[in-house]
Scaffold this motif. Sequence first.
Motif, PDB file in Angstrom:
ATOM      1  N   TYR A   1       0.849  -1.185   0.000  1.00  0.00           N
ATOM      2  CA  TYR A   1       0.000   0.000   0.000  1.00  0.00           C
ATOM      3  C   TYR A   1       0.890   1.243   0.000  1.00  0.00           C
ATOM      4  O   TYR A   1       1.879   1.296   0.713  1.00  0.00           O
ATOM      5  CB  TYR A   1      -0.867   0.058   1.258  1.00  0.00           C
ATOM      6  CG  TYR A   1      -1.883  -1.043   1.383  1.00  0.00           C
ATOM      7  CD1 TYR A   1      -2.960  -1.109   0.528  1.00  0.00           C
ATOM      8  CD2 TYR A   1      -1.774  -2.002   2.383  1.00  0.00           C
ATOM      9  CE1 TYR A   1      -3.904  -2.118   0.651  1.00  0.00           C
ATOM     10  CE2 TYR A   1      -2.705  -3.000   2.518  1.00  0.00           C
ATOM     11  CZ  TYR A   1      -3.769  -3.050   1.650  1.00  0.00           C
ATOM     12  OH  TYR A   1      -4.690  -4.039   1.774  1.00  0.00           O
TER      13      TYR A   1
ATOM     14  N   TYR B   1      -0.597   4.166   0.761  1.00  0.00           N
ATOM     15  CA  TYR B   1      -1.193   4.882   1.874  1.00  0.00           C
ATOM     16  C   TYR B   1      -2.255   3.991   2.505  1.00  0.00           C
ATOM     17  O   TYR B   1      -3.049   3.363   1.799  1.00  0.00           O
ATOM     18  CB  TYR B   1      -1.847   6.182   1.409  1.00  0.00           C
ATOM     19  CG  TYR B   1      -2.612   6.871   2.508  1.00  0.00           C
ATOM     20  CD1 TYR B   1      -1.947   7.580   3.489  1.00  0.00           C
ATOM     21  CD2 TYR B   1      -3.996   6.787   2.567  1.00  0.00           C
ATOM     22  CE1 TYR B   1      -2.632   8.199   4.512  1.00  0.00           C
ATOM     23  CE2 TYR B   1      -4.700   7.407   3.578  1.00  0.00           C
ATOM     24  CZ  TYR B   1      -4.014   8.109   4.548  1.00  0.00           C
ATOM     25  OH  TYR B   1      -4.698   8.711   5.561  1.00  0.00           O
ATOM     26  N   THR B   2      -2.275   3.897   3.824  1.00  0.00           N
ATOM     27  CA  THR B   2      -3.306   3.166   4.544  1.00  0.00           C
ATOM     28  C   THR B   2      -3.531   3.810   5.899  1.00  0.00           C
ATOM     29  O   THR B   2      -2.598   4.326   6.510  1.00  0.00           O
ATOM     30  CB  THR B   2      -2.941   1.680   4.712  1.00  0.00           C
ATOM     31  OG1 THR B   2      -4.001   1.022   5.381  1.00  0.00           O
ATOM     32  CG2 THR B   2      -1.661   1.483   5.481  1.00  0.00           C
ATOM     33  N   LYS B   3      -4.766   3.807   6.352  1.00  0.00           N
ATOM     34  CA  LYS B   3      -5.086   4.360   7.663  1.00  0.00           C
ATOM     35  C   LYS B   3      -4.760   3.366   8.774  1.00  0.00           C
ATOM     36  O   LYS B   3      -4.522   3.753   9.902  1.00  0.00           O
ATOM     37  CB  LYS B   3      -6.562   4.735   7.727  1.00  0.00           C
ATOM     38  CG  LYS B   3      -6.916   5.899   6.844  1.00  0.00           C
ATOM     39  CD  LYS B   3      -8.369   6.241   6.973  1.00  0.00           C
ATOM     40  CE  LYS B   3      -8.715   7.392   6.058  1.00  0.00           C
ATOM     41  NZ  LYS B   3     -10.136   7.758   6.143  1.00  0.00           N
ATOM     42  N   GLU B   4      -4.769   2.080   8.451  1.00  0.00           N
ATOM     43  CA  GLU B   4      -4.485   1.029   9.434  1.00  0.00           C
ATOM     44  C   GLU B   4      -2.983   0.798   9.529  1.00  0.00           C
ATOM     45  O   GLU B   4      -2.399   0.099   8.720  1.00  0.00           O
ATOM     46  CB  GLU B   4      -5.187  -0.274   9.049  1.00  0.00           C
ATOM     47  CG  GLU B   4      -6.685  -0.203   9.099  1.00  0.00           C
ATOM     48  CD  GLU B   4      -7.194  -0.080  10.516  1.00  0.00           C
ATOM     49  OE1 GLU B   4      -6.587  -0.652  11.437  1.00  0.00           O
ATOM     50  OE2 GLU B   4      -8.197   0.627  10.700  1.00  0.00           O
ATOM     51  N   LYS B   5      -2.340   1.383  10.500  1.00  0.00           N
ATOM     52  CA  LYS B   5      -0.886   1.262  10.639  1.00  0.00           C
ATOM     53  C   LYS B   5      -0.476  -0.076  11.258  1.00  0.00           C
ATOM     54  O   LYS B   5       0.609  -0.574  11.006  1.00  0.00           O
ATOM     55  CB  LYS B   5      -0.333   2.385  11.525  1.00  0.00           C
ATOM     56  CG  LYS B   5      -0.645   3.760  11.014  1.00  0.00           C
ATOM     57  CD  LYS B   5       0.132   4.082   9.782  1.00  0.00           C
ATOM     58  CE  LYS B   5      -0.093   5.533   9.413  1.00  0.00           C
ATOM     59  NZ  LYS B   5       0.100   5.821   8.049  1.00  0.00           N
TER      60      LYS B   5
END
Length: 64
Positions: A15, A17-21
């Motif tokens: 990814y 960009y992802t919000k789930e780190k």
Amino acid sequence: LYFDKTAFVFQVGRYFYTKEKRDGFIYNRVGYKYKLTPSVCASLTLRSHMFRADFIEWGLGVRF
């Protein structure tokens, strides 16, 4: 990996960009594709993060 009308899919992706780190940026995809006609195929894949199943994906593809 192709066998006549069937194909086995093995992919590794990243990814941007992802919000789930906590899951990280890398994922694996394992699946199956089948050619219905010379220009249409159907697929069923499993996407996972670090050997933990995340999504079951299905698809229909058309080649022009």
